[in-house]
Scaffold this motif. Structure first.
Motif, short mmCIF file in Angstrom:
data_model
loop_
_atom_site.label_atom_id
_atom_site.label_comp_id
_atom_site.label_asym_id
_atom_site.label_seq_id
_atom_site.Cartn_x
_atom_site.Cartn_y
_atom_site.Cartn_z
N THR A 20 0.99 -1.13 0.06
CA THR A 20 -0.08 -0.17 -0.14
C THR A 20 0.86 1.12 0.06
O THR A 20 1.97 1.37 0.88
CB THR A 20 -0.86 0.23 1.20
OG1 THR A 20 -1.39 -1.42 1.25
CG2 THR A 20 -1.89 1.09 1.29
N HIS A 75 -3.88 -6.66 6.51
CA HIS A 75 -5.14 -5.79 6.88
C HIS A 75 -4.72 -5.00 8.02
O HIS A 75 -4.34 -5.59 9.01
CB HIS A 75 -6.31 -6.32 6.91
CG HIS A 75 -7.18 -6.45 5.75
ND1 HIS A 75 -8.21 -6.06 5.24
CD2 HIS A 75 -6.66 -7.09 4.51
CE1 HIS A 75 -8.41 -6.46 3.98
NE2 HIS A 75 -7.48 -7.19 3.62
N SER A 93 -3.87 -0.21 12.10
CA SER A 93 -5.17 -0.11 12.35
C SER A 93 -5.72 -1.22 13.04
O SER A 93 -5.50 -2.21 12.81
CB SER A 93 -5.90 0.37 11.21
OG SER A 93 -5.35 1.39 10.38
N SER A 98 -16.03 -1.65 8.75
CA SER A 98 -16.96 -2.07 8.09
C SER A 98 -16.95 -3.57 7.71
O SER A 98 -15.85 -4.20 7.94
CB SER A 98 -17.26 -1.32 6.78
OG SER A 98 -16.24 -1.57 5.86
N ASP A 100 -16.43 -4.97 4.91
CA ASP A 100 -15.11 -5.27 4.08
C ASP A 100 -14.03 -4.60 4.44
O ASP A 100 -13.04 -4.72 3.59
CB ASP A 100 -15.53 -4.95 2.46
CG ASP A 100 -16.20 -3.60 2.57
OD1 ASP A 100 -17.49 -3.62 2.31
OD2 ASP A 100 -15.58 -2.51 2.66
N THR A 101 -13.67 -4.01 5.58
CA THR A 101 -12.32 -3.59 6.15
C THR A 101 -12.52 -4.17 7.49
O THR A 101 -12.75 -3.60 8.30
CB THR A 101 -12.51 -1.85 5.98
OG1 THR A 101 -12.87 -1.40 4.76
CG2 THR A 101 -10.92 -1.52 6.27
N PHE A 103 -9.80 -4.77 9.91
CA PHE A 103 -8.65 -4.64 10.57
C PHE A 103 -8.58 -5.85 11.70
O PHE A 103 -9.58 -6.33 12.13
CB PHE A 103 -8.64 -3.52 11.01
CG PHE A 103 -8.45 -2.22 10.43
CD1 PHE A 103 -7.80 -2.51 8.93
CD2 PHE A 103 -9.22 -1.07 10.29
CE1 PHE A 103 -7.99 -1.28 7.75
CE2 PHE A 103 -9.16 0.05 9.27
CZ PHE A 103 -8.45 -0.36 8.43
#
Ligand SMILES: *[C@@H]1O[C@H](CO)[C@@H](O)[C@H](O)[C@H]1NC(C)=O
Ligand SMILES: *[C@@H]1O[C@H](CO)[C@@H](O)[C@H](O)[C@H]1NC(C)=O
Ligand SMILES: *[C@@H]1O[C@H](CO)[C@@H](O)[C@H](O)[C@H]1NC(C)=O
Length: 489
Positions: A20, A75, A93, A98, A100-101, A103
Motif C-alpha cells: 500500500t 490488513h 489500524s 465495516s 469489508d474493512t 482490521f
C-alpha cells in the motif's frame, strides 16, 4: 471464533502482492510506487518485534507467526521502504470498521483486557494510529506516552473505545497531527488548553464525551472540521475561532455554551455548516450582513433561548446558499420576515415552538425547493398561502398545528394536504356551512380535525347506512306487494 478464522484468511493472502503506497513527505522514506519486495528488501527487525507486541496486547497473539509483517498486504499494517530498501511500519489500524474493512480485532486479549501497547514508541516512522471500538472490555485512559510520537504521527483516531479520564495534555506535543478523533469515549475534565499548539490540525472531533470547561484557542489555519457536539462544554464560544479560516463545519451542539454567538464567525468564508443547537446561548441571531456567512448551507440554532427575539428582516440576506435553517424552540417573537422567501435554495425550514405571530408570508409560495416546513406551536394567523403542488411536495413534512389563527383553504391540498392540516381551521365560511358541524367559536371557521376525524366521516357513514336501511325497507315492501299480487292472481 469465526472472525478470527476470517482474519487469518485475510492475513494469509499471497505474500508478494504490492505494498500500500502512503503519500510521503518525510525525507527518508521512498515515495515511488512499490511493486513488491525486491530480493534484498527486508523489514526493520525492531519494528517487526514491536508489531508483534502491539498485536499481542490487543489479543492477536497469532500475529507472532507472521514471518514478515511488511511482506504481503496485511490488513491494518502499512509499510514503506527507505532508500536502503528497508521497510518501516507507517500505519496501524485495529477494529471492525465495516464489513469489508476488517482490521485486526482488538477486544479479546486472553488474559485481562486488551491494551494499547507502549511498543508503538518503537515505530519511529508511525504516521497513523487507528483504534475503533477497541479496548471497551477494559476501559482505560488514553496513554500519555502517545505524546512521544510527535516527530511522525499525523493521524490519531481512538474512536468509540470507552476511554476514560482526561485527555492527556501530552497529546499537544503531536504538532504534526492533521487528524485527531477521540469521538464516542467517556473522556472528562476539559480540553487541554495546550491544544492551541496543534497548528496542523485539519479535523478535530472530540464529540460524544463528557468534556467540560472552555474550548481552547485553536489556531490551525487548515482546520476544516471542528466537532465538539454532545459534551458538557460551557463558557463562551471563542471568537478566535474565526482565525481558523479553512473551517467548513462547526458543530458545538448539545453542550452548555452561554453568551452570544461571536460576530466574528460570519467572516468564515468557507463555512458550510454551523450547528450550535441545544446550548444556553443568548443574544441575537447570527445575521449575515451582505457579505457574512456567504458559503453557509446549514444553520442550526434550535433549543437556545435567544434574548433579542425577533427575526430581523434582512437577517439571512447574505446567506444565499442556505438550504437548511432550523430555529425551533428559541422563543422567537414577531412576524416571519417576508425576505426569507429570497432564500431560493431553502429545502428545510423549522420555525416551530416559538411565539411567531402575523401570517405566513405570501411569497413563501415561491420557495420552489422547500420540502419540509415546520411552523407548529406558534401564534400565526391567516391563510396558509401554499398551492396544491407545494402542499403535495411537502406532504406530511408540512406541520402547522397549534396555530389557532391559521386557516386552510379547501381544495388546495387534496387529500395529501388534509392530513398535515389536522387541527387547523378552514377558511371558507360557505363550504363550512355545508359541512354542517357545530361552530368552533371563530366566525366562519371550523376545525378540520373534527371535520376529518369523527364528525364528517361518521355522518357520511351513518347517512349511507341509513340509506341502505331505507332501501332495504323499500325492497321488503316491494316484495310484499308482489306477494299479494301473486296471491290475488
Ligand atoms: C510533552 O508534553 C508535556 C506536557 O504537555 C511536556 O511537559 C513535555 O515536555 C512534552 N515533551 C516533549 C518531548 O515535547
Ligand atoms: C406580534 O408580537 C409582537 C411581539 O411579541 C407584538 O409586539 C405585536 O403586537 C404582535 N403583533 C400582532 C399582529 O399580534
Ligand atoms: C401550542 O404552542 C405553545 C407554544 O407556542 C405551547 O406552549 C403549547 O404547549 C402548545 N399546545 C399544544 C397543545 O401543543
Amino acid at each position: 471464533m469465526r472472525s478470527r478464522v476470517l482474519l487469518l484468511f485475510l492475513f494469509l493472502r499471497p505474500c508478494f502482492s504490492e505494498f500500500t503506497v502512503v503519500t510521503s513527505d518525510s525525507s527518508n522514506l521512498v515515495d515511488s510506487p512499490q511493486t513488491g519486495f525486491s530480493s534484498r528488501a527486508r523489514t526493520d527487525p525492531n519494528e517487526q518485534r514491536a508489531v508483534y507486541e502491539i498485536m499481542a496486547a490487543t489479543g492477536n497473539t497469532w500475529a507472532a507467526s507472521i514471518p514478515d509483517v511488511c511482506r504481503g498486504r496485511w490488513h491494518g499494517i502499512e509499510c514503506m521502504p527507505d532508500s536502503d530498501d528497508v521497510y518501516h511500519v507507517v500505519s496501524l489500524s485495529f477494529g471492525a470498521l465495516s464489513d469489508d474493512t476488517a482490521f485486526p480485532t482488538c477486544d479479546d486479549a486472553p488474559h485481562g483486557g486488551a491494551t494499547l501497547s507502549p511498543a508503538v514508541l518503537r515505530l519511529p516512522h508511525l504516521r497513523s494510529l487507528f483504534f475503533y471500538r477497541c479496548l471497551t472490555a477494559n476501559p482505560q485512559p488514553i496513554p500519555a506516552f502517545l505524546g512521544r510520537l510527535g516527530s511522525t504521527l499525523r493521524s490519531l483516531v481512538l474512536r468509540d473505545n470507552g476511554h476514560v479520564g482526561p485527555i492527556p495534555p501530552e497529546l499537544s506535543n503531536l504538532t504534526l497531527l492533521r487528524v485527531l478523533d477521540l469521538h464516542g469515549n467517556r473522556l472528562g475534565y476539559s480540553i487541554p488548553s495546550s491544544f492551541s499548539s496543534l497548528i496542523n490540525l485539519q479535523l478535530l472531533d472530540l464529540s460524544g464525551n463528557q468534556l467540560g470547561g472552555a474550548v481552547p484557542e485553536l489556531s490551525s489555519p487548515s482546520l476544516s472540521v471542528l466537532d465538539l457536539n454532545h459534551n458538557l462544554l460551557h463558557c463562551r464560544i471563542p471568537s478566535s475561532l474565526s482565525n481558523c479560516e479553512s473551517l467548513l463545519k462547526i458543530d458545538l451542539s448539545r453542550n452548555r455554551f452561554i453568551g452570544s454567538i461571536p460576530d466574528s464567525l460570519k467572516s468564515l468564508q468557507n463555512l458550510i455548516l454551523l450547528d450550535l443547537s441545544h446550548n444556553s446561548l443568548s443574544g441575537s441571531l447570527p445575521c449575515s450582513s451582505k457579505n457574512g456567512y456567504i458559503s453557509l448551507q446549514s444553520l442550526i440554532l434550535s433549543g437556545n433561548p435567544m434574548i433579542s427575539a425577533t427575526i430581523p428582516e434582512d437577517c439571512f440576506a447574505g446567506m444565499k446558499k442556505l438550504n437548511t435553517l432550523i430555529l425551533s424552540g428559541m422563543g422567537l417573537e414577531g412576524p416571519i420576515p417576508e425576505s426569507m422567501s429570497e432564500l431560493q435554495n431553502l429545502r428545510v425550514l423549522h420555525l416551530d415552538e416559538n411565539k411567531l405571530n402575523g401570517s405566513i408570508p405570501d411569497s413563501f409560495k415561491g420557495l420552489d425547493k422547500l420540502s419540509e416546513l415546520r411552523l407548529e406551536d406558534n401564534r400565526l394567523v391567516g391563510r396558509i398561502p401554499f398551492e396544491k403542488e407545494m402542499m403535495w411536495r411537502m406532504g406530511k413534512k408540512l406541520k402547522v398545528s397549534n396555530n389557532s389563527g391559521l386557516c386552510f383553504e379547501m381544495g388546495n391540498g387534496g387529500d395529501e394536504g388534509l392530513e398535515s392540516m389536522a387541527g387547523i381551521s378552514y377558511c371558507d365560511p360557505e363550504t363550512m356551512w355545508r359541512v354542517g358541524e357545530e361552530n368552533s367559536g371563530r366566525v366562519g371557521t371550523k376545525h378540520l380535525s373534527a371535520w376529518m376525524g369523527g364528525g364528517w366521516r361518521n355522518s357520511v357513514v351513518s347517512r349511507s347506512s341509513a340509506e341502505i336501511r331505507a332501501s332495504g325497507v323499500l325492497q321488503i315492501c316491494f316484495l310484499l306487494v308482489l306477494f299479494f299480487i301473486f296471491l290475488v292472481v
